[in-house]
Scaffold this motif. Structure first.
Motif, short mmCIF file in Angstrom:
data_model
loop_
_atom_site.label_atom_id
_atom_site.label_comp_id
_atom_site.label_asym_id
_atom_site.label_seq_id
_atom_site.Cartn_x
_atom_site.Cartn_y
_atom_site.Cartn_z
N GLN A 152 0.80 -1.22 0.00
CA GLN A 152 0.00 0.00 0.00
C GLN A 152 0.84 1.27 0.00
O GLN A 152 0.50 2.23 -0.69
N PHE A 153 1.90 1.31 0.79
CA PHE A 153 2.59 2.57 1.04
C PHE A 153 4.04 2.63 0.58
O PHE A 153 4.61 3.71 0.48
N LYS A 154 4.68 1.49 0.36
CA LYS A 154 6.10 1.48 0.01
C LYS A 154 6.35 0.42 -1.06
O LYS A 154 7.05 -0.55 -0.84
N PHE A 155 5.78 0.65 -2.25
CA PHE A 155 5.79 -0.38 -3.29
C PHE A 155 7.21 -0.73 -3.75
O PHE A 155 7.52 -1.89 -3.97
N ALA A 156 8.08 0.26 -3.89
CA ALA A 156 9.46 -0.01 -4.32
C ALA A 156 10.17 -0.90 -3.29
O ALA A 156 10.90 -1.83 -3.66
N GLU A 157 9.94 -0.65 -2.01
CA GLU A 157 10.53 -1.46 -0.95
C GLU A 157 9.95 -2.87 -0.95
O GLU A 157 10.66 -3.84 -0.67
N TYR A 158 8.67 -2.97 -1.29
CA TYR A 158 8.01 -4.27 -1.41
C TYR A 158 8.69 -5.09 -2.52
O TYR A 158 9.03 -6.26 -2.31
N LEU A 159 8.92 -4.47 -3.66
CA LEU A 159 9.58 -5.17 -4.77
C LEU A 159 11.00 -5.57 -4.39
O LEU A 159 11.45 -6.67 -4.72
#
Length: 116
Positions: free
Chosen positions: A63-70
């Motif tokens: 939801q809030f940190k998509f680049a970090e999720y990837l």
């Protein structure tokens, strides 16, 4: 022989049966920290709480940190093919499915390291 878990519950049961539940938690903590997204799961956590903590963290990242999720998926080495198969229409459901893929990959690492 390596048994492929079919869901988070079976994965955690396998980890407990093999006496590798704590190793699974340690590996999960380590990889989340490597991705700069520390999760700090205590070793004495109950399995359903463990699952919920990972799910909650993944949902927030989506939801809030998509680049970090990837980046997390890359660091853990979750199969891109598996991720692409998921339906992203419901974020809560997506986060649950991704959490399973993450824990499944962590389980593979722990299991192979213990076996070989």
């Amino acid at each position: 022989m390596y048994t492929q878990p079919v869901n988070i519950e079976s994965l955690i049961s396998l980890a407990e049966e093999e006496h590798l539940y704590f190793k699974l938690i340690e590996q999960t903590n380590k990889d989340f920290a490597l991705a700069n997204e520390a999760i700090a799961i205590p070793l004495d956590i109950f399995p359903f709480q463990f699952k919920d903590l990972v799910h909650e963290k993944v949902l927030k990242l989506i939801q809030f940190k998509f680049a970090e999720y990837l980046n997390l998926l890359y660091i853990i080495d979750v199969s891109e093919t598996e991720i692409k198969k998921l339906d992203g229409s419901d974020l809560v459901e997506l986060a649950e499915q991704v959490s399973f893929l993450i824990l499944k990959r962590e389980w593979q690492k722990v299991w192979f390291r213990n076996k070989y």
